[in-house]
Design a protein around this motif. Structure first.
Motif, mmCIF file in Angstrom:
data_model
loop_
_atom_site.group_PDB
_atom_site.id
_atom_site.type_symbol
_atom_site.label_atom_id
_atom_site.label_comp_id
_atom_site.label_asym_id
_atom_site.label_seq_id
_atom_site.Cartn_x
_atom_site.Cartn_y
_atom_site.Cartn_z
ATOM 1 N N UNK A 2 -53.784 -68.120 -52.654
ATOM 2 C CA UNK A 2 -53.099 -66.885 -52.323
ATOM 3 C C UNK A 2 -54.035 -65.689 -52.250
ATOM 4 N N UNK A 3 -53.433 -64.509 -52.113
ATOM 5 C CA UNK A 3 -54.165 -63.248 -52.009
ATOM 6 C C UNK A 3 -53.596 -62.247 -52.997
ATOM 7 N N UNK A 4 -54.440 -61.337 -53.461
ATOM 8 C CA UNK A 4 -54.007 -60.303 -54.394
ATOM 9 C C UNK A 4 -53.301 -59.186 -53.627
ATOM 10 N N UNK A 5 -52.041 -58.946 -53.999
ATOM 11 C CA UNK A 5 -51.265 -57.877 -53.355
ATOM 12 C C UNK A 5 -50.786 -56.871 -54.389
ATOM 13 N N UNK A 6 -51.628 -56.549 -55.335
ATOM 14 C CA UNK A 6 -51.264 -55.564 -56.350
ATOM 15 C C UNK A 6 -50.494 -56.184 -57.489
ATOM 16 N N UNK A 7 -49.181 -56.005 -57.502
ATOM 17 C CA UNK A 7 -48.352 -56.538 -58.568
ATOM 18 C C UNK A 7 -48.242 -58.059 -58.521
ATOM 19 N N UNK A 8 -48.421 -58.642 -57.336
ATOM 20 C CA UNK A 8 -48.207 -60.071 -57.172
ATOM 21 C C UNK A 8 -49.417 -60.714 -56.496
ATOM 22 N N UNK A 9 -49.539 -62.014 -56.729
ATOM 23 C CA UNK A 9 -50.381 -62.849 -55.886
ATOM 24 C C UNK A 9 -49.461 -63.523 -54.879
ATOM 25 N N UNK A 10 -49.779 -63.409 -53.605
ATOM 26 C CA UNK A 10 -48.894 -63.901 -52.546
ATOM 27 C C UNK A 10 -49.613 -64.977 -51.740
ATOM 28 N N UNK A 11 -48.839 -65.939 -51.260
ATOM 29 C CA UNK A 11 -49.370 -66.993 -50.390
ATOM 30 C C UNK A 11 -49.147 -66.570 -48.949
ATOM 31 N N UNK A 12 -50.205 -66.340 -48.167
ATOM 32 C CA UNK A 12 -50.011 -65.897 -46.783
ATOM 33 C C UNK A 12 -49.327 -66.960 -45.935
ATOM 34 N N UNK A 13 -48.381 -66.527 -45.128
ATOM 35 C CA UNK A 13 -47.676 -67.380 -44.171
ATOM 36 C C UNK A 13 -47.825 -66.711 -42.810
ATOM 37 N N UNK A 14 -48.825 -67.140 -42.063
ATOM 38 C CA UNK A 14 -49.192 -66.489 -40.801
ATOM 39 C C UNK A 14 -48.482 -67.150 -39.630
ATOM 40 N N UNK A 15 -47.826 -66.332 -38.822
ATOM 41 C CA UNK A 15 -47.086 -66.813 -37.651
ATOM 42 C C UNK A 15 -47.641 -66.111 -36.419
ATOM 43 N N UNK A 16 -47.978 -66.910 -35.414
ATOM 44 C CA UNK A 16 -48.600 -66.320 -34.226
ATOM 45 C C UNK A 16 -48.457 -67.268 -33.049
ATOM 46 N N UNK A 17 -48.519 -66.709 -31.847
ATOM 47 C CA UNK A 17 -48.498 -67.469 -30.598
ATOM 48 C C UNK A 17 -49.925 -67.621 -30.090
ATOM 49 N N UNK A 18 -50.243 -68.798 -29.572
ATOM 50 C CA UNK A 18 -51.572 -69.033 -29.008
ATOM 51 C C UNK A 18 -51.429 -69.765 -27.676
ATOM 52 N N UNK A 19 -51.695 -69.106 -26.550
ATOM 53 C CA UNK A 19 -51.533 -69.763 -25.245
ATOM 54 C C UNK A 19 -52.482 -70.952 -25.068
ATOM 55 N N UNK A 20 -51.959 -72.014 -24.470
ATOM 56 C CA UNK A 20 -52.739 -73.202 -24.120
ATOM 57 C C UNK A 20 -52.939 -73.202 -22.611
ATOM 58 N N UNK A 21 -54.184 -73.198 -22.175
ATOM 59 C CA UNK A 21 -54.501 -73.174 -20.752
ATOM 60 C C UNK A 21 -54.359 -74.582 -20.176
ATOM 61 N N UNK A 22 -53.321 -74.785 -19.342
ATOM 62 C CA UNK A 22 -53.130 -76.058 -18.647
ATOM 63 C C UNK A 22 -53.063 -75.830 -17.142
ATOM 64 N N UNK A 23 -53.860 -74.870 -16.686
ATOM 65 C CA UNK A 23 -53.871 -74.537 -15.259
ATOM 66 C C UNK A 23 -54.369 -75.729 -14.439
ATOM 67 N N UNK A 24 -53.905 -75.784 -13.211
ATOM 68 C CA UNK A 24 -54.309 -76.873 -12.326
ATOM 69 C C UNK A 24 -53.519 -78.144 -12.539
ATOM 70 N N UNK A 25 -52.439 -78.086 -13.314
ATOM 71 C CA UNK A 25 -51.599 -79.260 -13.560
ATOM 72 C C UNK A 25 -50.173 -78.965 -13.120
ATOM 73 N N UNK A 26 -49.361 -80.017 -13.036
ATOM 74 C CA UNK A 26 -47.950 -79.884 -12.670
ATOM 75 C C UNK A 26 -47.061 -80.353 -13.811
ATOM 76 N N UNK A 27 -47.485 -80.118 -15.036
ATOM 77 C CA UNK A 27 -46.714 -80.531 -16.202
ATOM 78 C C UNK A 27 -45.469 -79.661 -16.351
#
Length: 447
Positions: free
Chosen positions: A133-158
């Motif tokens: 986890x990480x120190x967040x002052x009063x608490x230690x917190x476990x980061x839960x990271x949410x994000x979008x990451x594009x996948x390049x599949x250009x040149x295909x017909x999927x």
């Protein structure tokens, strides 16, 4: 003078180049993956020659070597070391592998995606794998990271390939990672043109559920401005022991208005001549919330650029964050900056596991492949973190996380001579095999 070299082939198994798969098999033995997959009914696959668990374990064995294409299974069909390491009776052919994953992905009741996520989370919990986890002052917190990451599949017909916000044609999957180690806890494959926040609240709620299968510690959800939505805040407030930092999408808000707020409410600091930073926080009531909401702001005013050039008009940069944390504004900003580490996790999935250009033409099959990829990613992550428990690896340097590529190259792809006697298989490593002690320790930890 050039000496001619003769090429001959023995009937014996002299050497394996992937002895580290033994540790993968040992990890899989701690799961109910095969049993659950074998019990799931796949449409059109009654009484198959290869069990569902056998097919998936074979594919996981490929992924743990950084191979994602179905055709890569062919060299392993008669590889008895591959079978022994993963505990499978027979390796499926490439068409069988493709057809089974296609059929499982099309069978809604099979729930292979859910099984992979659940078994992956339970494995991390049952092995007591480190979740830092990480120190967040009063608490230690476990980061839960949410994000979008594009996948390049250009040149295909999927199926599902369309224009992403990065300007390439492909997919726009969303991922969730837990802890500083970056264990994958949830994902969803999406068409390239899908907005990041589509069904975002449901995904967030589901992600917290999967994270709770691993840890009961306090969570810190971190999301970028594409997920600036009151729905996400409501989900976090409704869950127990869940904090959040979500970057605000300023939309039409003027930078000058935030500068006035910063001058009134913030603390200023001149970091260098011509650069002043204001940091502070404001709270205010919001409808449908039983407490005041908090925003942390950082406003940077530059009148001189870094090269010493005086600007005709001041350059104003504004960053604002929704947060439930009560620690200092500067600590909130630091914690959000650490969210950028998730880009490294995306990179390891896309490049180290060769998953960016997904192997199937069908959208649902590619989503199943990606779920299997996250399962394999977690297997390799667990092995990498286990390698750091003792100081016996040739690569040290005080690292806190072993990159997936390093695990594949040095632990999975470790060469050994194979010998069999009295129904026992032995791997004999070279005298100067630098990773031998580490690989043996990892295997013994899970076997």
């Amino acid at each position: 003078m050039n000496m001619k070299i003769q090429f001959t082939q023995s009937k014996e198994i002299l050497l394996t180049t992937h002895a580290g798969l033994a540790a993968v098999g040992a990890l899989l033995s701690h799961t109910q993956l095969s049993q659950r997959l074998n019990r799931s009914a796949v449409k059109g696959m009654e009484n198959p020659i290869h069990g569902n668990g056998e097919v998936m374990k074979s594919y996981l064995g490929l992924l743990c070597q950084g191979k994602s294409d179905f055709d890569h299974i062919e060299p392993f069909r008669k590889d008895t070391v591959f079978q022994t390491c993963l505990g499978i009776r027979k390796v499926p052919s490439s068409p069988t592998l493709r057809q089974r994953l296609d059929a499982a992905a099309q069978t809604i009741d099979a729930n292979w995606n859910d099984i992979l996520l659940q078994e992956s989370a339970d494995l991390i919990r049952n092995l007591n794998a480190p979740v830092t986890g990480l120190d967040a002052g009063e608490h230690t917190v476990i980061p839960l990271d949410i994000d979008v990451s594009p996948f390049d599949n250009s040149g295909t017909k999927k199926e599902g390939v369309s224009l992403t916000y990065k300007g390439t044609f492909g997919y726009a999957p969303i991922f969730a990672y837990l802890g500083r180690e970056g264990y994958g806890v949830n994902l969803q494959l999406r068409e390239g043109s899908t907005h990041s926040q589509k069904d975002g609240a449901d995904f967030l709620r589901e992600t917290i559920h999967y994270a709770r299968r691993i840890t009961s510690d306090r969570l810190l959800v971190r999301m970028d401005s594409a997920h600036d939505s009151l729905e996400n805040l409501q989900v976090c407030h409704a869950e127990k022991d869940v904090d959040y930092i979500i970057k605000v999408n300023l939309r039409g808000a003027s930078k000058e208005s935030w500068l006035r707020v910063a001058e009134d409410k913030g603390i200023s600091c001149e970091q260098r001549p011509g650069k002043t930073t204001y940091i502070g926080a404001i709270t205010f009531p919001q409808k449908d919330f039983d407490c005041n909401l908090r925003q942390v702001f950082q406003v940077i005013v530059r009148t001189i650029d870094r090269d010493g050039q005086v600007l005709m008009f001041p350059d104003v940069e504004v960053n604002v964050y929704w947060t439930s944390l009560t620690c200092s504004p500067w600590r909130v900003i630091e914690l959000y900056r650490d969210h950028g580490t998730s880009e490294q996790f995306h990179s390891e999935l896309k490049t180290d596991l060769d998953l960016e250009r997904l192997p199937a033409g069908k959208f649902d099959t590619n989503e199943l492949v990606l779920h299997a990829g996250v399962f394999a990613y977690n297997l390799l992550r667990i092995m990498g973190q286990e390698s750091l428990r003792q100081d016996d690896a040739p690569i040290r340097g005080g690292v806190g996380r072993r990159r997936i590529r390093t695990v594949i190259q040095n632990i999975i792809y470790i060469a050994a001579r194979v010998s069999r006697h009295a129904r026992q298989t032995s791997f004999n490593f070279g005298r100067y095999s630098p990773w031998f002690q580490t690989v043996r320790r990892i295997y013994q930890a899970f076997a």
